[in-house]
Design a protein around this motif. Structure first.
Motif, short mmCIF file in Angstrom:
data_model
loop_
_atom_site.label_atom_id
_atom_site.label_comp_id
_atom_site.label_asym_id
_atom_site.label_seq_id
_atom_site.Cartn_x
_atom_site.Cartn_y
_atom_site.Cartn_z
N UNK A 90 0.27 -8.09 -0.86
CA UNK A 90 1.45 -7.43 -0.28
C UNK A 90 1.47 -5.95 -0.61
N UNK A 91 1.14 -5.62 -1.85
CA UNK A 91 1.09 -4.20 -2.25
C UNK A 91 0.05 -3.45 -1.43
N UNK A 92 -1.06 -4.11 -1.16
CA UNK A 92 -2.12 -3.50 -0.34
C UNK A 92 -1.61 -3.24 1.08
N UNK A 93 -0.98 -4.25 1.67
CA UNK A 93 -0.47 -4.12 3.04
C UNK A 93 0.62 -3.05 3.11
N UNK A 94 1.40 -2.93 2.03
CA UNK A 94 2.49 -1.96 2.00
C UNK A 94 2.02 -0.53 1.73
N UNK A 95 0.70 -0.36 1.65
CA UNK A 95 0.12 0.98 1.44
C UNK A 95 -0.90 1.24 2.53
#
Length: 242
Positions: A118-123
């Protein structure tokens, strides 16, 4: 008006106070080092309000700091990954209740990795994002190989599939099948972002391999609990069975 006895008591108290030296206790308080304060904050966190009101107008912030509409494809993908994580939490509880200690631990690890995805997708990688944030939110190849090892370990304990199976095999297995369908949906959302260059293809690979693991875990759960998986039957097969 004080009585004679009260006046006498007051006089005695005053004399005693004059005879006994007054001692002041001074406590020496050493300041807490900033490193210790940071450690305490990291362990227990600081209390903040659940609501911020910043999203009341239909927008929200990405990890990059950019604000977008909540129906943006990035938030659609994040929502599906979040839903998957919640469903896996339910499956993990069923695994615990069923005595599948190893599977329960594996699902717990997966929940943490989904937070990382999720952190990856949110960046989004298309933006001018700080390199530190890019590096902090990379999807690691080892996450994928770990899932592959788990799949191989379970699969060698199962009979080969010769027909399609229906979601079945007890509450633990059917919950895992539900997780699998949510995982596939999340994968489809992330695929679109990957094709646009916003996320790394490893995020797609992880979700793809995760759905395979969940499917295998569902079959394993049914077998270990003694449930017979329900096979897919054509209409003609149903007629023959009557």
């Amino acid at each position: 008006i004080l009585s004679g006895t009260q006046k006498m008591l007051r006089a005695v108290q005053s004399r005693l106070l004059l005879q006994v030296p007054l001692r002041v206790c001074i406590l020496k308080i050493n300041p807490i080092p900033s490193s210790k304060l940071n450690q305490i904050s990291a362990t227990y966190g600081t209390r903040s309000k659940v609501y911020t009101r910043t999203g009341d107008k239909g927008t929200s912030s990405l990890y990059s700091g950019e604000r977008r509409r909540k129906d943006d494809p990035v938030f659609e993908a994040l929502g599906d990954i979040d839903e998957l994580n919640a469903a896996i939490g339910l499956a993990r509880q069923h695994s615990h209740d069923s005595g599948f200690t190893k599977l329960e631990r594996q699902l717990e690890i997966i929940q943490s990795r989904l937070m990382d995805v999720s952190a990856h997708v949110a960046t989004p990688r298309l933006q001018d994002v700080a390199e530190a944030k890019i590096n902090r939110t990379e999807v690691e190849t080892v996450w994928i190989t770990t899932l592959e090892n788990w799949i191989d370990d379970l699969d060698k304990q199962l009979t080969p599939l010769v027909k399609f199976i229906l979601p079945s095999g007890g509450i633990n297995a059917t919950t895992l099948h539900l997780c699998r369908t949510i995982c596939r949906r999340a994968e489809r959302k992330v695929v679109g972002l990957a094709l646009d260059g916003a996320v790394d293809e490893r995020a797609v690979k992880y979700l793809n391999r995760l759905s395979d693991f969940i499917f295998t875990a569902a079959r394993f759960s049914a077998k270990e609990q003694g449930f017979v998986e329900t096979l897919y039957l054509k209409e003609s097969d149903l007629e023959d069975s009557k």
